[in-house]
Write a protein that holds these residues in place. Sequence first.
Motif, mmCIF file in Angstrom:
data_model
loop_
_atom_site.group_PDB
_atom_site.id
_atom_site.type_symbol
_atom_site.label_atom_id
_atom_site.label_comp_id
_atom_site.label_asym_id
_atom_site.label_seq_id
_atom_site.Cartn_x
_atom_site.Cartn_y
_atom_site.Cartn_z
ATOM 1 N N HIS A 21 45.841 43.120 55.561
ATOM 2 C CA HIS A 21 44.561 42.458 55.830
ATOM 3 C C HIS A 21 44.550 41.865 57.226
ATOM 4 O O HIS A 21 45.601 41.627 57.825
ATOM 5 N N GLN A 40 43.368 33.271 54.044
ATOM 6 C CA GLN A 40 42.139 33.986 53.706
ATOM 7 C C GLN A 40 41.862 35.052 54.760
ATOM 8 O O GLN A 40 41.747 34.761 55.946
ATOM 9 N N LEU A 42 39.693 38.305 56.536
ATOM 10 C CA LEU A 42 38.296 38.503 56.934
ATOM 11 C C LEU A 42 37.434 38.939 55.765
ATOM 12 O O LEU A 42 36.279 38.541 55.647
ATOM 13 N N CYS A 43 37.998 39.736 54.879
ATOM 14 C CA CYS A 43 37.253 40.268 53.740
ATOM 15 C C CYS A 43 37.093 39.248 52.619
ATOM 16 O O CYS A 43 36.399 39.493 51.637
ATOM 17 N N GLY A 44 37.744 38.074 52.748
ATOM 18 C CA GLY A 44 37.657 37.046 51.729
ATOM 19 C C GLY A 44 38.825 37.028 50.762
ATOM 20 O O GLY A 44 38.955 36.107 49.957
ATOM 21 N N CYS A 60 43.329 47.332 54.770
ATOM 22 C CA CYS A 60 42.198 46.944 53.928
ATOM 23 C C CYS A 60 40.915 47.500 54.548
ATOM 24 O O CYS A 60 40.593 47.202 55.696
ATOM 25 N N ARG A 61 40.211 48.308 53.793
ATOM 26 C CA ARG A 61 38.979 48.923 54.301
ATOM 27 C C ARG A 61 37.895 47.891 54.585
ATOM 28 O O ARG A 61 37.125 48.026 55.524
ATOM 29 N N ASP A 62 37.842 46.841 53.759
ATOM 30 C CA ASP A 62 36.820 45.810 53.962
ATOM 31 C C ASP A 62 37.070 45.012 55.239
ATOM 32 O O ASP A 62 36.134 44.743 55.995
ATOM 33 N N CYS A 63 38.325 44.648 55.500
ATOM 34 C CA CYS A 63 38.655 43.943 56.748
ATOM 35 C C CYS A 63 38.318 44.821 57.949
ATOM 36 O O CYS A 63 37.734 44.362 58.933
ATOM 37 N N ARG A 64 38.687 46.094 57.858
ATOM 38 C CA ARG A 64 38.424 47.019 58.961
ATOM 39 C C ARG A 64 36.926 47.182 59.189
ATOM 40 O O ARG A 64 36.458 47.192 60.329
ATOM 41 N N ALA A 65 36.139 47.266 58.113
ATOM 42 C CA ALA A 65 34.680 47.413 58.241
ATOM 43 C C ALA A 65 34.073 46.191 58.930
ATOM 44 O O ALA A 65 33.182 46.326 59.777
ATOM 45 N N ILE A 66 34.566 45.009 58.588
ATOM 46 C CA ILE A 66 34.073 43.783 59.227
ATOM 47 C C ILE A 66 34.432 43.781 60.702
ATOM 48 O O ILE A 66 33.608 43.432 61.554
#
Length: 82
Positions: A21, A40, A42-44, A60-66
């Motif tokens: 993350h 915590q 970036l993705c929460g 983490c795909r969500d961290c990367r997307a952010i």
Amino acid sequence: MTAQGDDWLLSMTCAVGGLDHLVTAEVMAAGQVARTGVYQALCGASVVVTSLMNPPGARCRDCRAILVASTSSSSWQGSDVV
């Protein structure tokens, strides 16, 4: 690592899920003061840090997307995250 001004991002692998993350330097510093070993992302997600001697997990795909969304819509400098 990458930075926006003075805000650095660090890559940390979670011992629970095994994902790598992104965590801001500010969150990292606060976590070190609290001595909890939980940060915590970036993705929460709550990242329970594995040994920093271990190789990184899958990103983490969500961290990367952010990060990508922030890069394309703001003044992020660079795209390398270590």
